[in-house]
Design a protein around this motif. Structure first.
Motif, PDB file in Angstrom:
ATOM      1  N   GLU A   1       0.838  -1.212   0.000  1.00 21.69           N
ATOM      2  CA  GLU A   1       0.000   0.000   0.000  1.00 21.69           C
ATOM      3  C   GLU A   1       0.872   1.262   0.000  1.00 21.69           C
ATOM      4  OE1 GLU A   1      -0.743  -2.794   1.701  1.00 21.69           O
ATOM      5  OE2 GLU A   1      -2.418  -3.172   0.309  1.00 21.69           O
ATOM      6  N   GLU A   2       1.944   1.220   0.787  1.00 20.93           N
ATOM      7  CA  GLU A   2       2.842   2.387   0.826  1.00 20.93           C
ATOM      8  C   GLU A   2       3.566   2.572  -0.504  1.00 20.93           C
ATOM      9  OE1 GLU A   2       4.045   2.248   5.588  1.00 20.93           O
ATOM     10  OE2 GLU A   2       5.156   1.061   4.122  1.00 20.93           O
ATOM     11  N   PHE A   3       3.973   1.427  -1.087  1.00 21.84           N
ATOM     12  CA  PHE A   3       4.700   1.461  -2.357  1.00 21.84           C
ATOM     13  C   PHE A   3       3.796   1.977  -3.484  1.00 21.84           C
ATOM     14  CE2 PHE A   3       5.523  -0.850  -6.325  1.00 21.84           C
ATOM     15  CZ  PHE A   3       6.815  -0.419  -6.598  1.00 21.84           C
ATOM     16  N   GLU A   4       2.530   1.506  -3.432  1.00 21.57           N
ATOM     17  CA  GLU A   4       1.586   1.762  -4.517  1.00 21.57           C
ATOM     18  C   GLU A   4       1.157   3.238  -4.605  1.00 21.57           C
ATOM     19  OE1 GLU A   4      -2.702  -0.380  -5.440  1.00 21.57           O
ATOM     20  OE2 GLU A   4      -2.191   0.299  -3.426  1.00 21.57           O
ATOM     21  N   LYS A   5       1.111   3.873  -3.444  1.00 22.67           N
ATOM     22  CA  LYS A   5       0.539   5.240  -3.388  1.00 22.67           C
ATOM     23  C   LYS A   5       1.165   6.223  -4.386  1.00 22.67           C
ATOM     24  CE  LYS A   5      -1.872   6.794   0.612  1.00 22.67           C
ATOM     25  NZ  LYS A   5      -1.761   6.791   2.036  1.00 22.67           N
ATOM     26  N   PRO A   6       2.499   6.432  -4.338  1.00 24.20           N
ATOM     27  CA  PRO A   6       3.081   7.391  -5.300  1.00 24.20           C
ATOM     28  C   PRO A   6       2.977   6.910  -6.740  1.00 24.20           C
ATOM     29  CG  PRO A   6       4.809   6.302  -4.017  1.00 24.20           C
ATOM     30  CD  PRO A   6       3.511   5.900  -3.394  1.00 24.20           C
ATOM     31  N   ILE A   7       3.031   5.584  -6.937  1.00 22.40           N
ATOM     32  CA  ILE A   7       2.951   5.034  -8.302  1.00 22.40           C
ATOM     33  C   ILE A   7       1.560   5.322  -8.864  1.00 22.40           C
ATOM     34  CG2 ILE A   7       3.020   2.874  -9.641  1.00 22.40           C
ATOM     35  CD1 ILE A   7       5.693   3.127  -8.492  1.00 22.40           C
ATOM     36  N   ASP A   8       0.548   5.068  -8.044  1.00 24.28           N
ATOM     37  CA  ASP A   8      -0.836   5.328  -8.476  1.00 24.28           C
ATOM     38  C   ASP A   8      -1.060   6.808  -8.733  1.00 24.28           C
ATOM     39  OD1 ASP A   8      -1.642   2.800  -8.443  1.00 24.28           O
ATOM     40  OD2 ASP A   8      -3.004   2.955  -6.730  1.00 24.28           O
ATOM     41  N   PHE A   9      -0.414   7.627  -7.905  1.00 24.70           N
ATOM     42  CA  PHE A   9      -0.569   9.072  -8.063  1.00 24.70           C
ATOM     43  C   PHE A   9      -0.082   9.489  -9.461  1.00 24.70           C
ATOM     44  CE2 PHE A   9       1.119  13.435  -7.463  1.00 24.70           C
ATOM     45  CZ  PHE A   9      -0.093  14.065  -7.203  1.00 24.70           C
ATOM     46  N   ILE A  10       1.066   8.924  -9.869  1.00 23.93           N
ATOM     47  CA  ILE A  10       1.600   9.255 -11.197  1.00 23.93           C
ATOM     48  C   ILE A  10       0.673   8.693 -12.282  1.00 23.93           C
ATOM     49  CG2 ILE A  10       3.525   8.899 -12.806  1.00 23.93           C
ATOM     50  CD1 ILE A  10       5.345   8.674 -10.322  1.00 23.93           C
ATOM     51  N   HIS A  11       0.304   7.393 -12.139  1.00 24.68           N
ATOM     52  CA  HIS A  11      -0.483   6.721 -13.180  1.00 24.68           C
ATOM     53  C   HIS A  11      -1.860   7.362 -13.362  1.00 24.68           C
ATOM     54  CE1 HIS A  11      -1.441   3.250 -15.733  1.00 24.68           C
ATOM     55  NE2 HIS A  11      -2.645   3.261 -15.179  1.00 24.68           N
ATOM     56  N   LYS A  12      -2.518   7.598 -12.231  1.00 25.59           N
ATOM     57  CA  LYS A  12      -3.915   8.047 -12.342  1.00 25.59           C
ATOM     58  C   LYS A  12      -4.027   9.570 -12.293  1.00 25.59           C
ATOM     59  CE  LYS A  12      -5.620   4.203  -9.568  1.00 25.59           C
ATOM     60  NZ  LYS A  12      -6.500   3.928  -8.442  1.00 25.59           N
ATOM     61  N   ASP A  13      -3.524  10.169 -11.200  1.00 28.89           N
ATOM     62  CA  ASP A  13      -3.838  11.587 -10.964  1.00 28.89           C
ATOM     63  C   ASP A  13      -3.046  12.535 -11.866  1.00 28.89           C
ATOM     64  OD1 ASP A  13      -5.667  11.130  -8.718  1.00 28.89           O
ATOM     65  OD2 ASP A  13      -3.886  10.299  -7.784  1.00 28.89           O
ATOM     66  N   VAL A  14      -1.742  12.247 -12.039  1.00 29.88           N
ATOM     67  CA  VAL A  14      -0.936  13.188 -12.828  1.00 29.88           C
ATOM     68  C   VAL A  14      -1.070  12.880 -14.313  1.00 29.88           C
ATOM     69  CG1 VAL A  14       1.391  14.052 -13.273  1.00 29.88           C
ATOM     70  CG2 VAL A  14       0.736  13.397 -10.949  1.00 29.88           C
ATOM     71  N   MET A  15      -0.801  11.623 -14.678  1.00 29.42           N
ATOM     72  CA  MET A  15      -0.730  11.319 -16.109  1.00 29.42           C
ATOM     73  C   MET A  15      -2.083  10.938 -16.691  1.00 29.42           C
ATOM     74  SD  MET A  15       3.101   9.998 -16.596  1.00 29.42           S
ATOM     75  CE  MET A  15       2.846  10.002 -18.304  1.00 29.42           C
ATOM     76  N   GLY A  16      -2.722   9.899 -16.114  1.00 30.81           N
ATOM     77  CA  GLY A  16      -3.977   9.404 -16.688  1.00 30.81           C
ATOM     78  C   GLY A  16      -5.048  10.480 -16.792  1.00 30.81           C
ATOM     79  N   ALA A  17      -5.178  11.292 -15.721  1.00 28.55           N
ATOM     80  CA  ALA A  17      -6.264  12.269 -15.705  1.00 28.55           C
ATOM     81  C   ALA A  17      -5.920  13.550 -16.467  1.00 28.55           C
ATOM     82  CB  ALA A  17      -6.630  12.602 -14.257  1.00 28.55           C
ATOM     83  N   TRP A  18      -4.630  13.881 -16.588  1.00 28.62           N
ATOM     84  CA  TRP A  18      -4.258  15.181 -17.163  1.00 28.62           C
ATOM     85  C   TRP A  18      -3.264  15.119 -18.300  1.00 28.62           C
ATOM     86  CZ3 TRP A  18      -7.123  19.182 -16.343  1.00 28.62           C
ATOM     87  CH2 TRP A  18      -7.894  19.216 -15.167  1.00 28.62           C
ATOM     88  N   LEU A  19      -2.044  14.721 -17.962  1.00 33.60           N
ATOM     89  CA  LEU A  19      -0.943  14.867 -18.910  1.00 33.60           C
ATOM     90  C   LEU A  19      -1.181  14.118 -20.220  1.00 33.60           C
ATOM     91  CD1 LEU A  19       1.529  16.549 -18.325  1.00 33.60           C
ATOM     92  CD2 LEU A  19       2.792  14.431 -17.972  1.00 33.60           C
ATOM     93  N   VAL A  20      -1.695  12.892 -20.117  1.00 38.19           N
ATOM     94  CA  VAL A  20      -1.890  12.089 -21.333  1.00 38.19           C
ATOM     95  C   VAL A  20      -2.959  12.739 -22.208  1.00 38.19           C
ATOM     96  CG1 VAL A  20      -2.510   9.817 -22.221  1.00 38.19           C
ATOM     97  CG2 VAL A  20      -1.177   9.996 -20.116  1.00 38.19           C
ATOM     98  N   TRP A  21      -4.009  13.224 -21.569  1.00 40.21           N
ATOM     99  CA  TRP A  21      -5.070  13.904 -22.319  1.00 40.21           C
ATOM    100  C   TRP A  21      -4.522  15.120 -23.043  1.00 40.21           C
ATOM    101  CZ3 TRP A  21      -9.239  11.984 -24.036  1.00 40.21           C
ATOM    102  CH2 TRP A  21     -10.000  11.087 -23.294  1.00 40.21           C
ATOM    103  N   ILE A  22      -3.739  15.933 -22.299  1.00 45.87           N
ATOM    104  CA  ILE A  22      -3.218  17.174 -22.886  1.00 45.87           C
ATOM    105  C   ILE A  22      -2.329  16.850 -24.097  1.00 45.87           C
ATOM    106  CG2 ILE A  22      -1.666  19.141 -22.450  1.00 45.87           C
ATOM    107  CD1 ILE A  22      -2.763  19.099 -19.533  1.00 45.87           C
TER     108      ILE A  22
END
Ligand code: HEM
Ligand code: HEM
Length: 193
Positions: free
Chosen positions: A144-165
């Motif tokens: 769970e600790e390991f996954e948190k920053p990875i998920d943040f990059i995958h979902k919140d930063v890239m998946g939701a924003w950067l990839v779309w842009i």
């Protein structure tokens, strides 16, 4: 039609790799948003949508390796006329899209706590259950600790924003070339005529 690129045209292999990737990106978004918006947790549809997302994402990860190898081997079509700034922007945009095609599957897989039932044909173990995670890279972390920053990059930063842009910018540039500048940029990645 030539398999390899020529001076003024993408070849069949580069076109297939490009349009297959575009279709798979669409599939990866449709599956994950369908899961979020149209299914209830712990239902078979919710699971199927997740598994489709994982399977499509892994496929993109495999295709990008083939695509990079092919790009290294094949020649590049000559650039269409444009300013140095336009050529620089096109290059940076393309490299950023290659980065997305690598980072999304890698962060997606590193964040898996369940196995990928690859198109329901065979299982790929969850990263959580691999020797590599068990070795912990010298960190003593729960998954769970390991996954948190990875998920943040995958979902919140890239998946939701950067990839779309990046994708919307890329599509807008292709349309601008076709309808604004009226050059062959889009044509040479499609019919060639
Ligand atoms: C280019 C490929 C990929 C793209 C564009 C992509 C995109 C996304 C997006 C947009 C989300 C939802 C973000 C949100 O919560 O709003 C997501 C979630 C997720 N992705 Fe990916 N992903 C890709 C590849 C992968 C791969 C290869 C895996 C694992 C094998 C994976 C595993 C997951 C998981 C477990 C979730 C959380 C599930 C959920 O939110 O419903 N992804 N991804
Ligand atoms: C409707 C969607 C799309 C359209 C209309 C489109 C259009 C194009 C066109 C016209 C080119 C040729 C550009 C040139 O010759 O300079 C191109 C190249 C490229 N596209 Fe797309 N594209 C789309 C989706 C995507 C997606 C989803 C990705 C990846 C996430 C992508 C990644 C790339 C890359 C990396 C190149 C450069 C290829 C190379 O020379 O190595 N495209 N695209």
């Amino acid at each position: 039609m030539a398999l390899r690129n020529t001076a003024d045209q993408y070849g069949t292999i580069a076109k297939w790799l490009h349009w297959l990737t575009a279709l798979l990106f669409l599939g990866s978004y449709v599956s994950v948003y369908y899961r979020h918006w149209f299914t209830e947790e712990k239902t078979p549809e919710n699971w199927t949508a997740l598994q489709l997302h994982l399977s499509i994402g892994v496929t993109i990860g495999v295709i990008v390796v083939l695509r990079i190898l092919w790009r290294l081997y094949d020649r590049r079509p000559d650039p269409e006329p444009g300013t140095r700034l336009e050529h620089l922007a096109a290059h940076l945009g393309h490299y950023a899209l290659y980065a997305v095609m690598i980072i999304m599957p890698v962060t997606g897989y590193l964040g898996t706590g369940v196995a990928t039932e690859y198109f329901f044909l065979f299982d790929i173990p969850a990263f959580k259950d691999t020797e590599l995670f068990a070795s912990q890279f010298g960190l003593s972390m729960t998954f769970e600790e390991f996954e948190k920053p990875i998920d943040f990059i995958h979902k919140d930063v890239m998946g939701a924003w950067l990839v779309w842009i990046l994708i919307l910018g890329h599509v807008a540039a292709a349309l601008y070339h076709h309808f604004g500048k009226k050059d062959r940029t889009l044509i040479r990645m499609t019919s060639g005529r």
